[in-house]
Design a protein around this motif. Structure first.
Motif, PDB file in Angstrom:
ATOM      1  N   THR A 143      19.513   0.831 -11.542  1.00  0.00           N
ATOM      2  CA  THR A 143      18.344   1.639 -11.898  1.00  0.00           C
ATOM      3  C   THR A 143      17.741   1.175 -13.216  1.00  0.00           C
ATOM      4  N   GLU A 144      18.602   0.934 -14.206  1.00  0.00           N
ATOM      5  CA  GLU A 144      18.133   0.412 -15.488  1.00  0.00           C
ATOM      6  C   GLU A 144      17.533  -0.982 -15.317  1.00  0.00           C
ATOM      7  N   CYS A 145      18.163  -1.778 -14.504  1.00  0.00           N
ATOM      8  CA  CYS A 145      17.670  -3.134 -14.272  1.00  0.00           C
ATOM      9  C   CYS A 145      16.282  -3.116 -13.631  1.00  0.00           C
ATOM     10  N   ALA A 146      16.102  -2.241 -12.644  1.00  0.00           N
ATOM     11  CA  ALA A 146      14.801  -2.144 -11.973  1.00  0.00           C
ATOM     12  C   ALA A 146      13.715  -1.664 -12.933  1.00  0.00           C
ATOM     13  N   ALA A 147      14.049  -0.684 -13.765  1.00  0.00           N
ATOM     14  CA  ALA A 147      13.056  -0.173 -14.717  1.00  0.00           C
ATOM     15  C   ALA A 147      12.649  -1.235 -15.722  1.00  0.00           C
ATOM     16  N   THR A 148      13.621  -2.000 -16.210  1.00  0.00           N
ATOM     17  CA  THR A 148      13.317  -3.046 -17.190  1.00  0.00           C
ATOM     18  C   THR A 148      12.498  -4.165 -16.574  1.00  0.00           C
ATOM     19  N   PHE A 149      12.873  -4.589 -15.359  1.00  0.00           N
ATOM     20  CA  PHE A 149      12.117  -5.650 -14.689  1.00  0.00           C
ATOM     21  C   PHE A 149      10.686  -5.195 -14.363  1.00  0.00           C
ATOM     22  N   SER A 150      10.512  -3.925 -14.046  1.00  0.00           N
ATOM     23  CA  SER A 150       9.176  -3.416 -13.733  1.00  0.00           C
ATOM     24  C   SER A 150       8.256  -3.510 -14.946  1.00  0.00           C
ATOM     25  N   VAL A 151       8.757  -3.071 -16.095  1.00  0.00           N
ATOM     26  CA  VAL A 151       7.955  -3.145 -17.322  1.00  0.00           C
ATOM     27  C   VAL A 151       7.704  -4.601 -17.708  1.00  0.00           C
ATOM     28  N   LEU A 152       8.724  -5.445 -17.549  1.00  0.00           N
ATOM     29  CA  LEU A 152       8.583  -6.854 -17.892  1.00  0.00           C
ATOM     30  C   LEU A 152       7.546  -7.544 -17.007  1.00  0.00           C
ATOM     31  N   ALA A 153       7.581  -7.266 -15.713  1.00  0.00           N
ATOM     32  CA  ALA A 153       6.614  -7.878 -14.798  1.00  0.00           C
ATOM     33  C   ALA A 153       5.185  -7.439 -15.115  1.00  0.00           C
ATOM     34  N   ARG A 154       5.022  -6.177 -15.482  1.00  0.00           N
ATOM     35  CA  ARG A 154       3.691  -5.678 -15.836  1.00  0.00           C
ATOM     36  C   ARG A 154       3.148  -6.384 -17.078  1.00  0.00           C
ATOM     37  N   LEU A 155       4.005  -6.546 -18.078  1.00  0.00           N
ATOM     38  CA  LEU A 155       3.583  -7.217 -19.309  1.00  0.00           C
ATOM     39  C   LEU A 155       3.269  -8.691 -19.053  1.00  0.00           C
ATOM     40  N   GLN A 156       4.101  -9.345 -18.270  1.00  0.00           N
ATOM     41  CA  GLN A 156       3.879 -10.774 -18.003  1.00  0.00           C
ATOM     42  C   GLN A 156       2.640 -11.013 -17.143  1.00  0.00           C
ATOM     43  N   SER A 157       2.356 -10.083 -16.229  1.00  0.00           N
ATOM     44  CA  SER A 157       1.172 -10.263 -15.387  1.00  0.00           C
ATOM     45  C   SER A 157      -0.113 -10.218 -16.199  1.00  0.00           C
ATOM     46  N   ILE A 158      -0.110  -9.455 -17.310  1.00  0.00           N
ATOM     47  CA  ILE A 158      -1.293  -9.377 -18.158  1.00  0.00           C
ATOM     48  C   ILE A 158      -1.387 -10.594 -19.074  1.00  0.00           C
ATOM     49  N   VAL A 159      -0.248 -10.992 -19.639  1.00  0.00           N
ATOM     50  CA  VAL A 159      -0.248 -12.091 -20.603  1.00  0.00           C
ATOM     51  C   VAL A 159      -0.314 -13.450 -19.912  1.00  0.00           C
ATOM     52  N   LEU A 160       0.496 -13.630 -18.850  1.00  0.00           N
ATOM     53  CA  LEU A 160       0.622 -14.942 -18.200  1.00  0.00           C
ATOM     54  C   LEU A 160      -0.189 -15.066 -16.915  1.00  0.00           C
ATOM     55  N   GLY A 161      -0.425 -13.942 -16.246  1.00  0.00           N
ATOM     56  CA  GLY A 161      -1.113 -13.985 -14.966  1.00  0.00           C
ATOM     57  C   GLY A 161      -0.204 -13.523 -13.838  1.00  0.00           C
ATOM     58  N   LEU A 178      15.769  -2.773  -7.011  1.00  0.00           N
ATOM     59  CA  LEU A 178      15.469  -1.588  -6.208  1.00  0.00           C
ATOM     60  C   LEU A 178      16.305  -1.569  -4.926  1.00  0.00           C
ATOM     61  N   GLU A 179      16.444  -2.725  -4.307  1.00  0.00           N
ATOM     62  CA  GLU A 179      17.240  -2.794  -3.085  1.00  0.00           C
ATOM     63  C   GLU A 179      18.703  -2.464  -3.353  1.00  0.00           C
ATOM     64  N   MET A 180      19.240  -2.997  -4.445  1.00  0.00           N
ATOM     65  CA  MET A 180      20.648  -2.749  -4.762  1.00  0.00           C
ATOM     66  C   MET A 180      20.887  -1.307  -5.202  1.00  0.00           C
ATOM     67  N   SER A 181      19.865  -0.670  -5.769  1.00  0.00           N
ATOM     68  CA  SER A 181      20.022   0.722  -6.192  1.00  0.00           C
ATOM     69  C   SER A 181      19.908   1.702  -5.027  1.00  0.00           C
ATOM     70  N   GLY A 182      19.485   1.230  -3.849  1.00  0.00           N
ATOM     71  CA  GLY A 182      19.379   2.083  -2.675  1.00  0.00           C
ATOM     72  C   GLY A 182      17.969   2.496  -2.333  1.00  0.00           C
ATOM     73  N   ASP A 183      17.012   2.123  -3.145  1.00  0.00           N
ATOM     74  CA  ASP A 183      15.610   2.457  -2.882  1.00  0.00           C
ATOM     75  C   ASP A 183      15.022   1.372  -1.972  1.00  0.00           C
ATOM     76  N   LEU A 184      15.318   1.462  -0.689  1.00  0.00           N
ATOM     77  CA  LEU A 184      14.889   0.423   0.245  1.00  0.00           C
ATOM     78  C   LEU A 184      13.379   0.453   0.475  1.00  0.00           C
TER      79      LEU A 184
END
Length: 216
Positions: A143-161, A178-184
């Motif tokens: 769950t923590e991993c998914a939340a961190t990756f979500s914020v990271l992807a959002r930031l990178q999409s704005i800065v890098l594309g 998300l898949e490993m946390s059970g949120d299929l």
């Protein structure tokens, strides 16, 4: 009168001869036994050395000797260090603070696009988020991993594309967490959105398509 030579009396000359012969035979037998023992010891030492060597190899940490025993190529020092190094403790409060800072930076970049020219703070924060997400992944805190990756992807999409390699990697990490946390359902949505953002000729598109097919 001298006794016959065939007798073994102590005072006879024949007795002295027999005793000397007996001593010589005993010495020869002892020498032969010593040589045999030396040969046996040499063999035992060789065999023992081999067995001790294999025992030493087996007694080493598995991570450091697995590539030797398997006959595979020697791993890089960085990879070996990652395998041997213990998993660091996950700092939940620190990860929450990083995500808060990343959201604030993302919002400021959206509101003022001219601020994206200075990518220094975004790059530094992205590296910290990657370390936090990797630590959460190794600790299986999905769950923590998914939340961190979500914020990271959002930031990178704005800065890098949106189609940048790092952005696609972060989104793939988000979907996997998300898949490993059970949120299929969330994982399927993220994989499908990732497939739409991935260029047709990108090297990761085939893997993304395979992930999407798994949910059909």
């Amino acid at each position: 009168r001298r006794p016959p030579r065939s007798t073994l009396m102590r005072s006879s000359a024949a007795s002295d001869v027999y005793k000397r012969q007996g001593n010589n035979n005993n010495n020869n037998d002892n020498n032969n036994n010593d040589n045999d023992n030396d040969n046996d010891n040499d063999k035992n030492q060789q065999q023992g050395g081999a067995s001790n060597k294999s025992w030493r190899e087996r007694s080493k940490p598995l991570e450091a000797t697995s590539w030797r025993s398997s006959g595979s190529a020697k791993p890089s020092s960085a990879k070996l260090a990652r395998v041997i190094a213990p998993t660091p403790a996950y700092d939940t409060d620190g990860a929450v603070e990083l995500r808060r800072r990343a959201k604030e930076l993302t919002t400021s970049l959206v509101l003022s696009p001219q601020a994206s020219a200075d990518v220094g703070p975004a790059t530094t924060l992205s590296k910290q988020l990657v370390r936090a997400a990797t630590t959460a992944k190794r600790a299986k805190l999905w769950t923590e991993c998914a939340a961190t990756f979500s914020v990271l992807a959002r930031l990178q999409s704005i800065v890098l594309g949106a189609s940048d390699d790092k952005t696609l990697q972060s989104r793939n990490g988000h979907a996997y967490a998300l898949e490993m946390s059970g949120d299929l359902d969330g994982a399927e949505r993220e994989y499908r959105a990732l497939l739409e953002s991935t260029p047709v000729d990108h090297r990761s598109r085939a893997k993304t398509e395979a992930n999407v097919r798994r949910f059909r």
